[in-house]
Structures are given as C-alpha cells and as structure tokens.
Design a protein around this motif. Structure first.
Motif, PDB file in Angstrom:
ATOM      1  N   HIS A 805     -25.165   0.336  13.062  1.00 26.32           N
ATOM      2  CA  HIS A 805     -24.928  -1.094  13.263  1.00 26.32           C
ATOM      3  C   HIS A 805     -24.299  -1.682  11.995  1.00 26.32           C
ATOM      4  N   TYR A 808     -18.982  -5.368  11.623  1.00 28.31           N
ATOM      5  CA  TYR A 808     -17.550  -5.086  11.859  1.00 28.31           C
ATOM      6  C   TYR A 808     -16.833  -6.271  12.483  1.00 28.31           C
ATOM      7  N   THR A 809     -17.627  -7.145  13.255  1.00 26.44           N
ATOM      8  CA  THR A 809     -16.974  -8.283  13.917  1.00 26.44           C
ATOM      9  C   THR A 809     -16.389  -9.273  12.918  1.00 26.44           C
ATOM     10  N   GLU A 810     -16.783  -9.199  11.653  1.00 26.66           N
ATOM     11  CA  GLU A 810     -16.268 -10.113  10.629  1.00 26.66           C
ATOM     12  C   GLU A 810     -15.045  -9.526   9.919  1.00 26.66           C
ATOM     13  N   THR A 811     -14.530  -8.406  10.392  1.00 24.16           N
ATOM     14  CA  THR A 811     -13.399  -7.735   9.731  1.00 24.16           C
ATOM     15  C   THR A 811     -12.266  -7.519  10.727  1.00 24.16           C
ATOM     16  N   ALA A 814     -12.379  -5.336  14.139  1.00 20.04           N
ATOM     17  CA  ALA A 814     -12.740  -5.861  15.451  1.00 20.04           C
ATOM     18  C   ALA A 814     -11.535  -6.002  16.365  1.00 20.04           C
ATOM     19  N   ASN A 815     -10.338  -5.988  15.810  1.00 19.97           N
ATOM     20  CA  ASN A 815      -9.114  -6.113  16.612  1.00 19.97           C
ATOM     21  C   ASN A 815      -8.740  -4.819  17.323  1.00 19.97           C
ATOM     22  N   GLN A 817      -9.868  -1.146  19.474  1.00 16.60           N
ATOM     23  CA  GLN A 817     -10.836  -0.629  20.431  1.00 16.60           C
ATOM     24  C   GLN A 817     -11.689   0.465  19.797  1.00 16.60           C
ATOM     25  N   ASP A 823     -22.409  -1.252  20.438  1.00 13.51           N
ATOM     26  CA  ASP A 823     -23.816  -1.665  20.543  1.00 13.51           C
ATOM     27  C   ASP A 823     -24.755  -0.466  20.576  1.00 13.51           C
TER      28      ASP A 823
END
Length: 851
Positions: A805, A808-811, A814-815, A817, A823
C-alpha cells in the motif's frame, strides 16, 4: 554464350519471333553485325546488345517500334542510322563506351525518352533537335570531346546530368566527377558561369591554388612553410609542432605581371589528426611530403598512399630535410616506381636555407600547371572572392555575405549561393548550404573551424572519458572570444565530418568515436546461421569504422558495445558485428549478421560502407562474399569469392562457380543474393540508393535502439525484484526480451553513467511501487523524469506493480494503468496468489516488449 555464330543468331531471332518474345538478351556474344531479320522482332520491349563488337546497326532496327529499352553500351558504333528515330516508344537508350562522333537529327523524334546514356564517346556537339526530348530527365555526357557547352541543354527538363571529363573551360569543381550526378540547379550554375565567362576580360583569371605540406610531427613542415613565406625567418629549435592545421599565404609574380597566391596548408603530423586531415587533402593541389634525418621515422607508404587516395593525380614534391647537414637517405628509385606522381626529390637544410630556392622554383612551376589554374572568372565572382579575402573575420553570417555580394554587383540569391559553393569546393571558404545550421554562416578561414574541432578531440578530459563529452564541456573548450556564440555551428561541423554523434536518450551528451577504447567490451555472439561479408582494402584510409559508427549510432547495441575499430549493431530483429582490422597500409572490414532479418540488416550496413568507400575516388577495395557450399556453411572460416568475379559470371551467363575449398559447384545467383548487388547501371544508381534509404528508415522506425526492460525498485523491496526475475527468466532465455536493473552494475563501473545509459535504451519500464519506492529521492529525481518524458515522446511503455500500500494517487504514477489491483498489493496475498499475479505481469511485460 560467347562467340555466337550467324546461324545460331538467326535461330535465336527466329525463335523469339515465333514466340512473340518481349525481351531478348544478346549481350556479350562477340557479335560483329546484326542480320536484317532483327526487324521481325516487333513484339520486343527490351533488347540488350551490350558488350559486343557492333560497328553499325541495320536500318531494320527502326521496325522495333515496341521497344522501351535498348542497350548498346560497350560496342564500336561510330554512327546511328536515321531509322533510330522510328523507335518512338523508347524510354531508355544506353550508348555508352562506343565511338560516336555525332548524333543524327532524328534523335529528336524519340519523344518518350527519359534516360539517355552517351558516356565515353567522341561527341563534340549535340544536334539542336535534341531539345524536342521534353521528357528527358537523365542525360550522361561524361568523357566526350565537348570543348563548348551545348547550350541546347537549357531547354531540357533534366533532373540529372553528367558532364565530367570534357575539355570545357569550366572548373572541375562545377562539373563534378563521373561518380556524381548534377541536378538542374547545378546545370544552371554551369550555363550561367559559361555565359558569364564569355563576357569576362582577360584581367580576371583564377591565379590561386593550395600547397599542402604533410609528414610526421617534428619533420620540419612548419619550418618549411615559414621559410617559403619569409626566407629570413629564424628557426626556433624549441618551436612546438603544429597542432591541427595552419594556413599561410605566399604570393609570387607571374611572367604576365599578375600575382599568384599560394595557400600553404601546414598539417600537424600527430596521428590523432590524421582522420580529420583527409577532409582537406584535396584534388588539384600541389603536395609536399617532408622527411627528415631521423632514421626510419617517415612512413612513406602511408603518406604517399593517402595523397594518392585523397589528392588524385596531384603532383608531389618529396622534401628531404637534412638537419645539421646529415644526409636524409631515401630509396628514390623505389619510391618513384611505386608512386609515379612524385615529381622531384629536393634536399634542403632549412636552418641555413640550402635548397630553399630550388623548392620555391619547383613550387612555382608545378602549382601553375595545375588543371584549374588560369580558369577565367566572371568579373563579379572575382570581386566577391577578393572582398572575402580582405575580410579579417573568421566567419560571417549568411546575411552579411549576401550584402557583400550585392555590393559587388551580384543581386540574385541563386548566384550568390553558386559563388559560395564554388569557393567551398576550392577550399577557399566553407559554406554547407544544405545543412540546417551551417547554411546560416560562411566560414572564411577553414583552419579556424578545423582547429576548433581539434581542440575537442585532443582535450585531455575528453580523452580521459574515452571520447564522451557534454555540451557544457564544449562551452569551456570553446571559451575564447573567437568562438563566441558559435558553439552550435562548430558542433554541427563535427557531426558533418563524422567526428562525433549524440548519445540517444542523453541530452547534450556526445561521443567522439576516434577516442573510444582500442579493446572491445565483452559481449556474446552466436556464430551459427550468420551471414558474412568482407571488404579488403589495398590501402585502408583511417577512420572507416568510426565513420560507420557515426552513421549508424542509433543501432549501437545498448549504446555500449562499441570500440575504436568495431561495433555491434542491433535493430531489434537482427544483430551485426563489424570489425576493422587495420594492418600497415592494407586492411579489411569483416561483417557478420545474425537474427531473423539478417539479410535486410546486412544490406543496409553494406550500403553504408559502400557510400563511405565511394567518397574516396581512388580507393581500391574488394568486396568478398562467403561460399555457401555444404563444407563452408556453418564454418567460421569459409572460402570467399570476389564480388566482381561473381558479377562477371552473371554477365557471361554462367551460373555455377567452384568453391576452392570443397571443389563443389555453387549457384552464383544464390551467392549474390546474400547482399543486394552493387552492379547496376549508373543511370539507376539514384533509384537504388533511394531503395536503401527507405529500407534504413523503415528499420529505424520499426526497430528503434530501445531494447531493454528497465526495472525500477527500492532496495528495500529487493526480494520482489528477485521473484519477478524468476518469471521473466523464461522469456530472457529464449531471447524474447532483455531486462536491466542496477544489480547489473559491476564494481568499478561508473554507476550513474550505467543507469543513464540503461534509461536511454529502455523500451518497457517496470516500476515496483511501494511507499519505500515513492520515498526514494534518487528514483524521484533521476529515474522517473526521463522515463515519463520517454513515454510522451518515444512511446516507452510503463507497467507498475503495486508491491505494498502506498500514496501513489498523489504522484504521476496514478496516470498509468497498474498491472494488478492496487487495492490488493502483492505483500497482502498468499504465495499462490502472488505467483498467479507475477505470471500475468510477466505476460504483460512480454506483450509490451514486442510479442
């Protein structure tokens, strides 16, 4: 079949007439005449009568009205029958190497003609009717007897024309040579020059030439140049040898009261300069080879072969510098026998001036006898030349050059460019008009530019890094005011001279291949199922291999398997190994290629080498093809055939040749199919070259130099790298992909350079993402930016695998696949589920790499 009898010929013609043949090859049969029955072949579209002994053609030749191609080269024709004009379907007519002194006016009736080859005849004029050939785009007139330019040429829509080897009052630099074609713009230049010179006064003649002084370092070349210019010059025993090139001006009066200008080029003798010197060892110049009293110090065969190769038939003075009046022993008889263009052997002692007047007398005599000396110039061309000579700057902007031309009566841009091109070919200035950077500047002092290049190749820091340098280093090397704001142009000059190439993926990083390691790096090679080719040189100029490296630098395997005399190329579907073996005076290039598309890659590499060889007019090189008989196939040392021998066999209709090793007959066509033959007619060379360029471009487009799977990970996640590699090993063993990670770096390697090189050759980037990965400053600053940039610009694929975990969504990650559900990262799964996901990830990586 050679020596075909009349009866045999009639039988062949009769059979062709009965079957309605459209093609007939009668070449190389020693035919002395054609029977009238040749007119029965009305279905023929192609007739080859080349390489015979025909002295005339029967009038019945005009009945072959379906002909589109007629080959008559290498015969003894002195005239053409008027019936030739009836062949109105002809598009190609080959008449080279005959004895034609005139063409019939009916030639103008061949209105479909697009190609006309008249090389090596006795023509002195063309009939006015030739202007009716409104589709003629290729005309070869080389080596005829034209003393006046046929102005009818201006009416033809020519795309290519050959005029070399004619006694025209036009500089050879404008006419070109028989290996090159002139285009319509060149022809306009020649016509304009010819018409302008008819109006010029006798006061304007080209009274200028180059005198090139070569030899080993310390032999006395600089002393000779300065003594010629100033006999009172006192030699300095501590004076440093010339580095690079120095140009000194010397003038002397002619008998007619005019002044002759000699440009003395003093070349540094150190070996590092030899490869670049060759760009300035020009034809139609006078040469001096300086030898001194040091025993066996002068490499006569190397220097004299170099002069012959680059200087053509230029005369040579061999200057024996007898320092301290010690004799300089030279085997003059043997050297003169081997190198017949040596005009004189002149002893001298430059310290006390003995022999200096004899040297100057010889220079005055031989330099004024050079081919182009005394050529009349249009008055305004001469004025521009003098204006440039009087400009004290090293270079000027193209806009300044145009202004200078306008100030001397030259108003048209096209004529301005013709003048600078003419002066460029004479070596008076440098103007690379077709280069997007260099076209904007006219270099008035060529030695200024070349010495800037030498400053890079002799820089100790660049030598220490085996030829690698950066744009910032160039700014330091070229920090003098004389080079201010010229860095881009000088770098482009180095690339034009094939002295450096950019490292793909490493912005502003370059390699000078002549400074690479002598020893090759370690690499694997599978010797089975290789295609091979060899070039054997009677005299091998320096730098063949490095020129090839620069030409094909994008394909260097991993941008690492390259050394000073060799390279391994990889286009994604085949590998080529090219090794230069240089022995004193002789040498060879050996090529072997493996892989699925090995024939295509071999053809491209061979064509590049052929182009390099073609740039040396007098080079003597033999292309060798390996035997493919049962005994030679799979043998690392097969028997080799000369390509020219195989071509002769095909010309004579013989399709079997015997291997000297096995004594087995081999099919000649299968042998020559290994590479595309270079035996095609001069008129088809451009089309053939376009074919190679297209093939090369396709390989660059579809098989780029990026050939690795780069795995980026945090060292805290090393166990996951090990697990993934186990699954990728299956693909690696089969050669279906190549992985790289920083564990490949060996002790003593430049680790940062190794990583940068790997990033530059990445095709698929695998990111093992965890919070440790995201927290790594090195990954964030050095690995991710070039990878993400390559995704946008070069189509690199990113596959990221959630290890644990993370945020990564803050980098930017995340763009892209993820390879599996973020999750449910790998760390939270049992062993079986981990293995299932790693199998799927490995398949995704292979699919992205290329199937």
């Amino acid at each position: 079949m050679a020596g075909m009898t009349r009866d045999e010929l009639l039988e062949v013609i009769g059979e062709a007439a009965r079957t309605g043949a459209t093609e007939l090859d009668l070449s190389g049969n020693e035919l002395t005449e054609l029977p009238p029955q040749i007119g029965q072949l009305t279905s023929l579209t192609s007739l080859d009568l080349s390489n015979n002994q025909l002295s005339e053609l029967p009038p019945q030749i005009g009945q072959l009205t379906s002909l589109t191609s007629l080959y008559l080269s290498f015969n003894q024709l002195s005239e053409l029958p008027p019936q030739i004009g009836q062949l109105t379907s002809l598009t190609s007519l080959y008449l080279s190497f005959n004895q034609l002194s005139e063409l019939p006016p009916q030639i103008g009736q061949l209105t479909s003609l697009t190609s006309l080859d008249l090389r090596n005849n006795q023509l002195s004029e063309l009939p006015s009717e030739i202007k009716q050939l409104r589709d003629l785009n290729t005309l070869a007139l080389d080596k005829n007897k034209f003393s006046k330019l046929p102005l009818v040429l201006k009416w033809l829509p020519l795309e290519e024309i050959g005029l070399s080897g004619n006694p025209l009052p036009i500089p050879p630099e404008l006419l070109g040579d028989e290996t090159s074609w002139l285009d319509n713009e060149n022809l306009k230049t020649i016509i304009d020059f010819y018409e302008d010179t008819s109006k010029a006064t006798e006061d304007f003649f080209l009274q200028e030439a180059k005198f090139l002084i070569v030899g080993e370092g310390g032999a006395g070349k600089t002393s000779l140049a300065k003594k010629i210019q100033d006999p009172n010059y006192n030699l300095d025993p501590e004076e440093e040898s010339t580095h690079g090139i120095q140009v000194i001006e010397w003038k002397f009066p002619l008998d007619n009261g005019q002044e002759f200008r000699v440009n003395l080029w003093d070349f540094g003798g150190q070996e590092i300069y030899h490869q670049t010197h060759q760009f300035f060892l020009t034809e139609r110049s006078l040469y001096a080879l300086v030898a001194d009293t040091r025993k066996e110090n002068t490499d006569f065969p190397y220097w004299l072969n170099s002069i012959e190769l680059f200087g053509g038939d230029s005369p040579v003075l061999l200057i024996k510098n007898e320092k301290g009046n010690r004799p300089c022993n030279v085997n003059e008889r043997q050297l003169k026998q081997d190198f017949q263009y040596i005009e004189e052997f002149i002893p001298t002692n430059l310290d006390d001036g003995r022999g200096l007047e004899a040297i100057k007398k010889a220079i005055r005599y031989y330099i004024t006898k050079l081919e182009f000396v005394g050529t009349p110039l249009p008055q305004k061309w001469a004025l521009v030349r003098y204006a440039l000579e009087n400009d004290s700057r090293n270079y000027i902007d193209q806009s300044d050059y145009f202004a200078l031309c306008r100030g001397n009566g030259v108003g048209e841009r096209t004529e301005m460019l013709r003048i600078s091109d003419f002066l460029h070919k004479l070596g008076i200035c440098l103007h690379f008009q077709k280069d997007r950077v260099l076209k904007n500047v006219v270099i008035l002092r060529p030695e200024w530019a070349t010495n800037a290049v030498y400053a890079v190749t002799t820089n100790p820091d660049v030598a220490k890094t085996k030829g690698q340098f950066t744009r910032d280093q160039l700014d330091d090397i070229w920090h003098d005011d004389q080079y201010a704001n010229m860095g881009d142009e000088l770098l482009q000059l180095m690339e034009n001279f094939k002295l450096c190439y950019p490292i793909p993926g490493l912005k502003d990083n370059y390699i000078s291949p002549q400074l690479l390691d002598f020893d090759p790096p370690d690499y694997d090679w599978e010797p089975s199922n290789n295609l091979m080719l060899r070039y054997e040189y009677e005299f091998m100029p320096k730098g063949i291999a490095t020129q090839l490296i620069v030409r094909l630098y994008r394909w260097i395997e991993q941008q690492q398997i390259v050394w000073r005399s060799g390279v391994v190329l990889n286009n994604g579907r085949a590998r080529a190994e090219v090794i230069e073996n240089y022995r004193p005076y002789k040498g060879e290039l050996s090529i072997r290629v493996s892989g699925v598309h090995r024939k295509e890659l071999l053809s491209v590499v061979a064509n590049e080498i052929d182009q390099i060889n073609g740039s040396f007019e007098k080079i003597r090189v033999t292309k060798m093809i390996p035997c493919i008989c049962e005994e030679c196939q799979g043998n690392t040392q097969p028997h080799f055939f000369r390509m020219k021998t195989l071509d002769r066999y095909l010309e004579k209709g013989r399709y079997e040749i015997t291997c000297d090793r096995s004594c087995i007959d081999v099919n000649v066509r299968r042998l020559t199919a290994v590479v595309l033959s270079d035996r095609f007619d001069e008129l088809d060379k451009k089309a053939e070259q376009d074919k190679f360029e297209q093939l090369k471009a396709q390989h660059v487009e579809y098989y780029p130099a990026r050939d690795k799977v780069f795995i980026s990970y945090s060292h805290a996640d090393g166990e996951w790298l090990t697990k993934l590699q186990k699954f990728l090993k299956t693909y690696e063993r089969e050669g279906r992909l190549t992985t790289w990670d920083d564990r490949r770096i060996q002790a003593g390697d430049n680790w940062r350079q190794e990583i940068d090189t790997a990033l530059a050759t990445t095709k698929v980037a695998v990111l093992l993402v965890s919070q440790d990965f995201l927290a790594s400053d090195f990954i964030y600053k050095n690995e991710l930016p070039p990878l993400l940039e390559a995704v946008k610009k070069e189509g690199v694929t990113i596959i990221w695998v959630p290890i644990g975990h993370s945020m990564y969504t803050e980098t930017d990650i995340a763009n892209y696949q993820a390879a599996c559900n973020p999750d449910k990262p790998l760390k939270g799964l049992n062993d079986a589920a981990q293995e299932e996901i790693l199998v799927e990830v490995s398949k995704q990586i292979q699919a992205a790499f290329g199937g």
